[in-house]
Design an enzyme around this catalytic site. Structure first.
Site, PDB file in Angstrom:
ATOM      1  N   ASP A   1      53.341  64.443  -0.677  1.00 40.66           N
ATOM      2  CA  ASP A   1      51.982  65.579  -0.668  1.00 40.66           C
ATOM      3  C   ASP A   1      50.825  64.709  -0.341  1.00 40.66           C
ATOM      4  OD1 ASP A   1      50.071  67.499  -0.476  1.00 40.66           O
ATOM      5  OD2 ASP A   1      50.677  68.242  -2.565  1.00 40.66           O
TER       6      ASP A   1
ATOM      7  N   TRP B   1      42.405  33.885  36.392  1.00 41.88           N
ATOM      8  CA  TRP B   1      42.694  33.287  37.549  1.00 41.88           C
ATOM      9  C   TRP B   1      43.274  31.712  37.549  1.00 41.88           C
ATOM     10  CZ3 TRP B   1      40.845  28.997  40.306  1.00 41.88           C
ATOM     11  CH2 TRP B   1      41.490  28.734  41.688  1.00 41.88           C
TER      12      TRP B   1
ATOM     13  N   ARG C   1      34.871  38.145  47.362  1.00 38.14           N
ATOM     14  CA  ARG C   1      35.599  37.443  48.424  1.00 38.14           C
ATOM     15  C   ARG C   1      35.416  37.802  49.608  1.00 38.14           C
ATOM     16  NH1 ARG C   1      41.435  35.078  50.254  1.00 38.14           N
ATOM     17  NH2 ARG C   1      41.151  32.798  50.044  1.00 38.14           N
TER      18      ARG C   1
ATOM     19  N   LYS D   1      54.461  37.105  52.859  1.00 40.33           N
ATOM     20  CA  LYS D   1      53.653  36.933  51.428  1.00 40.33           C
ATOM     21  C   LYS D   1      52.672  37.785  51.487  1.00 40.33           C
ATOM     22  CE  LYS D   1      50.683  33.273  49.103  1.00 40.33           C
ATOM     23  NZ  LYS D   1      50.354  31.774  49.465  1.00 40.33           N
TER      24      LYS D   1
ATOM     25  N   ASP E   1      49.598  39.250  50.032  1.00 43.35           N
ATOM     26  CA  ASP E   1      48.434  38.782  49.067  1.00 43.35           C
ATOM     27  C   ASP E   1      47.417  40.026  48.850  1.00 43.35           C
ATOM     28  OD1 ASP E   1      46.949  37.108  47.605  1.00 43.35           O
ATOM     29  OD2 ASP E   1      46.693  35.546  49.128  1.00 43.35           O
ATOM     30  N   MET E   2      46.792  40.010  47.653  1.00 41.00           N
ATOM     31  CA  MET E   2      45.701  40.737  47.139  1.00 41.00           C
ATOM     32  C   MET E   2      44.619  40.128  46.283  1.00 41.00           C
ATOM     33  SD  MET E   2      44.404  43.163  44.847  1.00 41.00           S
ATOM     34  CE  MET E   2      45.282  43.111  43.340  1.00 41.00           C
TER      35      MET E   2
ATOM     36  N   CYS F   1      51.831  38.493  45.907  1.00 40.58           N
ATOM     37  CA  CYS F   1      50.859  37.398  45.615  1.00 40.58           C
ATOM     38  C   CYS F   1      49.655  38.138  45.600  1.00 40.58           C
ATOM     39  CB  CYS F   1      50.835  36.298  46.776  1.00 40.58           C
ATOM     40  SG  CYS F   1      49.304  35.494  46.443  1.00 40.58           S
TER      41      CYS F   1
ATOM     42  N   ASP G   1      47.792  30.583  41.476  1.00 41.41           N
ATOM     43  CA  ASP G   1      47.376  29.751  42.505  1.00 41.41           C
ATOM     44  C   ASP G   1      47.110  28.049  41.802  1.00 41.41           C
ATOM     45  OD1 ASP G   1      47.012  31.123  44.489  1.00 41.41           O
ATOM     46  OD2 ASP G   1      45.011  31.478  44.447  1.00 41.41           O
TER      47      ASP G   1
HETATM   48  C1  DGJ Z   1      45.515  33.502  47.535  1.00 39.55           C
HETATM   49  C2  DGJ Z   1      46.815  32.987  47.580  1.00 39.55           C
HETATM   50  O1  DGJ Z   1      47.317  32.914  46.146  1.00 39.55           O
HETATM   51  C3  DGJ Z   1      46.948  31.340  47.897  1.00 39.55           C
HETATM   52  O2  DGJ Z   1      48.291  31.056  47.664  1.00 39.55           O
HETATM   53  C4  DGJ Z   1      46.546  31.862  49.403  1.00 39.55           C
HETATM   54  O3  DGJ Z   1      47.595  32.599  50.279  1.00 39.55           O
HETATM   55  C5  DGJ Z   1      45.211  32.266  49.740  1.00 39.55           C
HETATM   56  N1  DGJ Z   1      45.157  33.537  48.730  1.00 39.55           N
HETATM   57  C6  DGJ Z   1      44.844  32.607  51.139  1.00 39.55           C
HETATM   58  O4  DGJ Z   1      43.505  33.434  51.164  1.00 39.55           O
END
Ligand code: DGJ
Length: 732
Positions: free
Chosen positions: A52, A200, A444, A477, A479-480, A527, A549
């Site tokens: 309780d 990063w 960027r 590949k 990327d972003m 990536c 990277d």
């Molecule tokens: C970030 C990636 O991780 C790198 O290996 C390379 O592809 C650059 N972008 C290119 O802009």
């Protein structure tokens, strides 16, 4: 695999390894009873102590006694506002402003196999025999909010997966404020927590800490799972090591904002929650509409952290990754990025390809800068046509020549982004994510396309399909390179602006689904400025990912060690690069750079325009060695032996083939120590009854001796950043 005990009112999900038990309290509340080692006959589902505590832990309305409270009992999908003060798994605001929900059990059913999730990546099974799924429906009797919880148990893995589908069964619209994928309550808090903070070029830094009272939040609000955290939370007992002890891991199959929370409550019970981050999230649900949460993977092991990793590795390799590359060895690639950056043309790349071919590379990977007017990072994202200044005759002649050499051809794309200086932006400035008139933050020199809008993703799909129809590309590949800001959509009404980030991820998944279906032979590498979206959601579409990277071998030992906690080596792309390293300025030996790169999918990011016969001889030998052993490396069992997170100077890991016939062990010296202590490393995963030959050593050694006694690192690795690899062969 799933049994329902109607008399005692509980479900037991189990296989030979794991048990997960949920039960009904008083036929109504869905209670958590157990998650851990397999129990053959479970009998104590209704034994939660009846105390309780009703002064501050209220009993439900109309309840006959004071010994039951939602505030203390262990639950499966807790709500908010009806007596449980802990972190909820879901929160709803109804049209009248009320935020109170009371979920009661309505029904359940059990199906063979594992149905897919609508529009979302999820683990899958090849045959219905391989898994079983329980669906439990809960409903609020007043508001008719419905929640269907799904639980799948796999036949041969210590893994349960969970997700929730929330439906507005009422007559008026409601707003979902929080919709997590799972919540698990443990009756104690004797745990340490494992997480992977980072940044990063410093992704996934293994961190283990005592679980503190109160709430601990790990999350991403960046619109991506991110370099800063991993959508994973681990709980281990204090005595758990790599080799022994219990470990629980919860991992979200999702690539956007997430939250992973623990709450240790007043009675030292632990709640773990995982799902889409409620921060900035809201979802309008009209009557009869549903919201599907992403899937959460719940893995458990009592064989330490290696055991937990093995469960996840097998699951991801066999039941998450799809397509024709799933079980194929991955090519040795040569990527031009650190060699040329944006400064290349056909002639230069042909020379690069020739040199790569001589060394043994199998694929030329042309990185950023081949499209639009792109000569630096200030332009052209969104314009997916060939840069005529660099390639006056187009890309086709280069691709054809590379193919004629017997190599494959890979190409870089960053399809989710748009540069202000681009034809696409000039035509469609409103296609970027933006919040009304708020100025756009810079990242960027690029902005993010609003992939939640069908016309936006259709444009990208068309551009890429058109390009890929005309160019025989073998590898992409993807990327972003920036995270979301000013999150909003030009076409969403005010009441749906908070859906933007999740709609973006759904749009991204739809785009990837369409593209990978249309071009099934292309091998995709995920990536995101390195490993900024290395998550199970992306693995569903892309079977491998760029780990970081940071190509410095010493940094990579730490990053890859941690990454292996969740992901198998075959998903991890790792390249040998120049020294001094471009990110760290550090010089590591070629031998160590090779060993680290071949601990995943080996590639080259060397300056192949520069001639260096000593370097090239070493690389040629490395590639030959790697090709001989890559089946074992990519598809064997990976064991972490000595952690660089616990030793400043040393690390070791190994790979064992499935049939235990072959193994490779690698040891790394990070910082040499004068008059160093001796190093004896105990191996793992071998057959204790077999004898193994170590390289050309003087004698064979028993698997038991190698694992229980170990081998001396002799001669010691007495310089910084060197390594040694042993090959073990089982004797007949
Ligand atoms: C970030 C990636 O991780 C790198 O290996 C390379 O592809 C650059 N972008 C290119 O802009």
């Amino acid at each position: 695999m799933i049994t329902w005990n109607a008399e005692k009112q509980f479900f037991h999900l189990h296989n030979q390894q794991v048990s997960y038990v949920l039960s009904l309290a008083h036929g109504r509340y869905l209670i958590h009873s157990y998650w851990g080692k397999h129990i053959s006959t479970f009998s104590q589902a209704d034994d939660y102590p009846k105390l309780d505590r009703s002064s501050f832990s209220p009993t439900p309305a109309g309840w006959p006694d004071r010994t039951f409270s939602l505030d203390t009992v262990l639950q499966e999908y807790p709500g908010h506002g009806a007596g449980d003060y802990r972190e909820p798994a879901f929160e709803v605001r109804y049209e009248d402003g009320s935020q109170v929900s009371n979920l009661h059990y309505i029904s359940h059913h059990i199906v063979a196999g594992k149905p897919p999730l609508d529009g979302l990546p999820a683990t899958w099974v090849e045959t219905p025999h391989a898994a079983e799924t329980l669906r439990v429906t809960l409903e609020d009797p007043l508001t008719h909010l419905q929640v269907e919880l799904s639980y799948t148990v796999f036949r041969d893995l210590p893994v349960i997966t969970r997700s929730a589908r929330i439906t507005n069964g009422g007559k008026t619209p409601l707003r979902l404020l929080r919709a997590l994928s799972c919540s698990v309550d443990f009756p104690d808090s004797d745990f340490e927590q494992i997480q992977f903070p980072g940044a990063w070029a410093r992704e996934r830094q293994l961190h283990r800490q005592i679980l503190n009272p109160g709430i601990t939040v790990l999350d991403s609000k960046r619109g991506a799972s991110s370099t800063h955290q991993q959508p994973f939370i681990g709980l281990v007992r204090p005595e758990t090591t790599e080799m022994q002890g219990e470990a629980w891991g919860l991992h979200l199959v999702y690539s956007g904002n997430f939250t992973a929370r623990t709450e240790v409550d007043a009675f030292q019970q632990t709640r773990v929650l995982l799902g889409i981050n409620p921060h900035g999230f809201g979802w309008a649900l009209q009557p009869d509409a549903s919201f599907q949460t992403p899937e959460a993977v719940l893995a458990w092991s009592d064989n330490g952290l290696n055991g937990l990793s093995h469960a996840l590795h097998t699951l991801y390799r066999d039941n998450l990754v799809r397509g024709e590359h799933r079980h194929k060895v991955r090519p040795v690639l040569a990527n031009n990025w650190e060699s040329t950056y944006f400064d290349f043309n056909e002639e230069k790349l042909l020379r690069f390809a020739d040199n790569a071919k001589v060394l043994g590379a199998e694929l030329l990977m042309l990185d950023d800068g081949w499209f639009g007017e792109r000569n630096d990072d200030t332009s052209s994202l969104g314009d997916w046509f060939v840069n005529r200044q660099k390639f006056p005759n187009g890309l086709r002649p280069l691709i054809d020549k590379v193919h004629q050499q017997g190599m494959q051809f890979g190409l870089w794309f960053e399809p989710e982004m748009i540069s202000r200086r681009s034809e696409l932006f000039a035509r469609h400035p409103d296609w970027v994510l933006h919040a009304g008139q708020q100025p756009l933050s810079e990242g960027r020199n690029q902005y993010i396309l609003d992939l939640g809008r069908p016309e936006v993703r259709d444009n990208i799909l068309q551009q890429m399909s058109h390009f890929l129809d005309e160019h025989p590309i073998d590898y992409i590949k993807w990327d972003m390179n920036r995270n979301m800001t000013e999150v909003g959509s030009a076409t969403a009404p005010a009441g749906q602006q908070q859906e933007t980030a999740h709609r973006y991820i759904l749009g991204l998944y739809a785009l990837l689904e369409a593209l990978t279906k249309r071009f099934p032979h292309i091998l995709f590498e995920c990536c995101a400025g390195g490993g900024g979206r290395f998550d199970p959601g992306m693995l569903f579409y892309m079977p491998q990912a760029w780990v970081s990277d940071n190509t410095d071998a010493a940094s990579r030992v730490h990053i890859q060690y941690s990454t292996s906690m969740m992901y198998p080596p075959v998903t991890q792309c790792a390249h040998v690069s120049e020294v001094p390293n471009h990110q760290m300025g550090r010089s590591t030996s070629m031998v160590m750079r090779g060993a680290v790169a071949m601990s995943g999918n080996y590639g080259l990011m060397l300056d192949l325009m520069r001639s260096d016969s000593e370097r090239d001889d070493a690389v040629r030998q490395q590639i030959a060695f790697y090709k001989q052993h890559r089946q074992l490396i990519q598809f064997g069992t990976f064991w972490r032996l000595v952690s660089p997170w616990e030793n400043t100077d040393f690390a070791a890991w190994m790979f064992v083939s499935e049939d235990q016939q072959h193994a490779l062990m690698m040891a790394f010296s990070l910082v040499s120590i004068a008059s160093a202590p001796l190093r004896i490393v105990r191996l793992a995963g071998l057959d204790p009854a077999a004898r193994y030959q170590l390289d050309d050593g003087p004698q064979s050694i028993g698997g038991d001796e190698l694992m229980f006694r170990g081998i001396f690192i002799d001669p010691p690795l007495s310089r910084d950043y060197i390594s040694r690899t042993w090959h073990l062969t089982r004797l007949p």
